[in-house]
Enzyme design. Structure first.
Site, mmCIF file in Angstrom:
data_model
loop_
_atom_site.group_PDB
_atom_site.id
_atom_site.type_symbol
_atom_site.label_atom_id
_atom_site.label_comp_id
_atom_site.label_asym_id
_atom_site.label_seq_id
_atom_site.Cartn_x
_atom_site.Cartn_y
_atom_site.Cartn_z
ATOM 1 N N PHE A 164 -1.838 6.400 12.408
ATOM 2 C CA PHE A 164 -2.119 7.793 12.043
ATOM 3 C C PHE A 164 -3.442 8.296 12.599
ATOM 4 O O PHE A 164 -3.773 9.472 12.479
ATOM 5 C CB PHE A 164 -2.172 7.923 10.515
ATOM 6 N N ASN A 175 1.392 10.939 5.890
ATOM 7 C CA ASN A 175 0.779 10.173 6.969
ATOM 8 C C ASN A 175 1.429 10.551 8.291
ATOM 9 O O ASN A 175 2.655 10.556 8.415
ATOM 10 C CB ASN A 175 0.953 8.673 6.726
ATOM 11 N N TYR A 211 0.824 -1.210 0.000
ATOM 12 C CA TYR A 211 0.000 0.000 0.000
ATOM 13 C C TYR A 211 0.856 1.258 0.000
ATOM 14 O O TYR A 211 1.762 1.432 0.829
ATOM 15 C CB TYR A 211 -0.929 0.033 1.221
ATOM 16 N N HIS A 238 -2.925 16.150 -2.513
ATOM 17 C CA HIS A 238 -3.467 16.216 -1.155
ATOM 18 C C HIS A 238 -3.322 17.600 -0.543
ATOM 19 O O HIS A 238 -3.847 17.855 0.546
ATOM 20 C CB HIS A 238 -2.781 15.184 -0.265
ATOM 21 N N ARG A 264 -13.722 30.610 47.313
ATOM 22 C CA ARG A 264 -13.478 29.530 48.272
ATOM 23 C C ARG A 264 -13.012 28.238 47.597
ATOM 24 O O ARG A 264 -12.236 27.463 48.154
ATOM 25 C CB ARG A 264 -14.764 29.263 49.063
ATOM 26 N N GLU A 316 -11.982 5.203 4.318
ATOM 27 C CA GLU A 316 -11.681 5.865 5.590
ATOM 28 C C GLU A 316 -13.017 6.229 6.233
ATOM 29 O O GLU A 316 -13.479 7.362 6.172
ATOM 30 C CB GLU A 316 -10.785 7.074 5.339
ATOM 31 N N TYR A 327 -18.206 30.653 46.119
ATOM 32 C CA TYR A 327 -17.452 29.506 45.611
ATOM 33 C C TYR A 327 -16.302 29.908 44.685
ATOM 34 O O TYR A 327 -15.267 29.250 44.643
ATOM 35 C CB TYR A 327 -18.377 28.560 44.839
#
Length: 509
Positions: free
Chosen positions: A330, A199, A56, A86, A284, A414, A281
């Protein structure tokens, strides 16, 4: 600042913290690391030749195109094409800090040897960082699996003399950068290298690093400023007694109580009689609330340190076993959870600070309403609380988790993603807003102290003296936005050494 990566190299928070403040970092690799990189690449090519089967991203297409076999004479084009195709991020520039961390963390990851990239590719990334030539990386486009594909593609474009870079703050095309051309760019990517560059979780990791560096600084200042508010409101000391926190021993709670008490002990206000038996609060419960934030930040930090010292590429080459394995390191789910959780925790500093601002302005305990010296004619800090409330509301809206979302991508290949990059982007926005609210509390607390007579802790006094050089007490109304910006700048630039930050870091780092 010089950082040498050696055979056994562990990135700790001290290194990450100091890296943030050094803009001219020089990275070098020890000879044994270069040797490992080169021998691993040689073994990888030998193994690839032996198996003669699809691997791959090495000799196949990517994503849902993983079953498309690529011929040997097209492998170089395959690696170049994945980078340019990409690089489709969008939005504003991610920022110098994030891009510098991305380069550093990517170099560290590739230098471990499991990605089997060439030394030329790593040298290219080092050239960018060492000469402060920063690739233009847009803020949006990553799903947080398969890693940060789009941001890392933009980070890698200059290796091909493509994309844009910032050189000495000037934005230009990488092809116009003479320094890169003289350094041997473009770099011819070999099999798997384009995929190895893309990646990984370096955008998420870099963003979370920037956020946590700033968050720990803000936390330290928040604890310090809350002590000033306690003094200004003449709050009681008992809630910070160690005995209370011994019987509920959360580490963060104990540290906050100890730190605040140390700032209250040597104060003349300590001896002033108080007719009230308890405080609201927001005063405190400072140890309990800030302590919970601290414990959460430490959780996120420990997760980050594991991640930045990991290998998040795919596929991975294990040279001793002579095997190439495809997996899912990844996937950014751990980072997505950490960023979402950290956003909620850091937000709470603003949430409780706004309440203290409100109370300091409310006219209680002999403080004038809105801390006005000449009321009626002047409105004082009335509208500053409005602004604080608006910022807290905006921050609260950003705390909706991104990690619960997932959108199927790559034609179903994916089918579950982390949205970790979106979580980190939101976290950074929350940090910006919290920083401003803490600055507003500092303005209110310092103004309130003007109406008290007595000497406070010397460290607090020195801190306030430095602050008042830029933001003096308000006698008559003036443009408070100017004061606020000066207060924000003070928060951003106030010198905090790592030794001060180290006090807050949990021991299991």
């Amino acid at each position: 600042m010089h950082l040498e990566i050696r055979e056994v190299h562990w990135i700790d928070f001290k290194q990450l913290y100091e890296f943030y403040f050094h803009k001219n970092v020089q990275i070098s690799l020890a000879p044994e690391v270069w040797h490992r990189i080169e021998t691993t690449r040689e073994q990888f090519e030998q193994v690839l030749f032996k198996i003669q089967s699809p691997v791959y991203g090495v000799n196949t297409g990517f994503g849902s195109l993983c079953n498309v076999k690529i011929s040997e004479d097209q492998l170089a084009d395959l690696q170049r094409n994945i980078v340019v195709s990409h690089a489709c991020g969008t939005g504003p520039y991610a920022g110098d800090e994030i891009v510098r961390y991305m380069l550093y963390l990517k170099i560290i990851s590739l230098a471990k040897g499991y990605s089997a990239v060439t030394s030329a590719t790593i040298r290219g990334l080092m050239t960018l960082l060492n000469h402060n030539v920063l690739p233009y990386v847009p803020k949006y486009g990553s799903l947080g699996a398969s890693g940060d594909l789009a941001p890392l593609a933009h980070l890698s474009l200059p290796l091909l003399l493509a994309g844009e870079v910032y050189e000495n703050t000037a934005k230009k095309r990488a092809s116009e950068c003479e320094l890169l051309k003289s350094a041997g760019f473009p770099i011819a990517l070999k099999s798997k290298e384009g995929l190895a560059l893309l990646n990984g979780t370096q955008y998420m990791s870099a963003g979370l690093t920037v956020a946590l560096v700033r968050a720990f600084r803000i936390f330290h200042l928040s604890a310090l400023i809350s002590a000033i508010s306690l003094e200004a409101f003449l709050a009681r000391r008992e809630p910070f007694d160690a005995l209370i926190h011994e019987v509920r021993p959360f580490r963060g709670q104990q540290k906050v109580a100890q730190f605040v008490q140390s700032l209250l002990n040597d104060s003349e206000f300590k001896y002033q009689e108080r007719s009230w038996v308890q405080d609201p609060y927001s005063f405190r419960c400072i140890p309990q609330v800030l302590g919970a934030t601290l414990d959460t930040l430490n959780y996120a930090l420990n997760l980050l340190l594991t991640e930045v010292n990991s290998v998040t590429d795919n596929p991975l080459f294990f040279c001793n076993e002579e095997v190439i394995l495809s997996g899912g390191n990844f996937h950014g789910q751990p980072l997505a959870y950490a960023a979402d959780f950290a956003a909620i925790a850091i937000h709470e500093l603003a949430n409780i600070a706004e309440r203290r601002i409100f109370i300091l302005l409310s006219g209680q305990r002999d403080l004038p309403p809105f801390l006005v010296m000449n009321p009626g004619l002047n409105s004082g800090l009335m509208i500053m609380q409005y602004s604080a409330a608006a910022l807290v509301s905006a921050s609260r809206q950003l705390c909706t988790p991104a990690s619960v979302d997932s959108i199927v991508s790559s034609n179903g290949q994916e089918d579950h993603v982390s949205m970790g990059a979106n979580a980190v982007n939101k976290l950074l926005e929350v940090v910006d807003l919290v920083e401003r609210v803490i600055a507003m509390e500092l303005i209110a607390a310092s103004q309130a102290l003007v109406f008290r007579k007595g000497k406070i802790n010397q460290h607090l006094e020195d801190f306030l003296s430095l602050f008042r050089d830029g933001v003096p007490p308000i006698e008559n109304d003036r443009e408070l936005s100017i004061d606020l910006q000066r207060a924000v700048d003070f928060i951003k630039t106030y010198p905090i050494s790592f030794e001060h930050i180290q006090y807050w870091i949990s021991q299991n780092e």
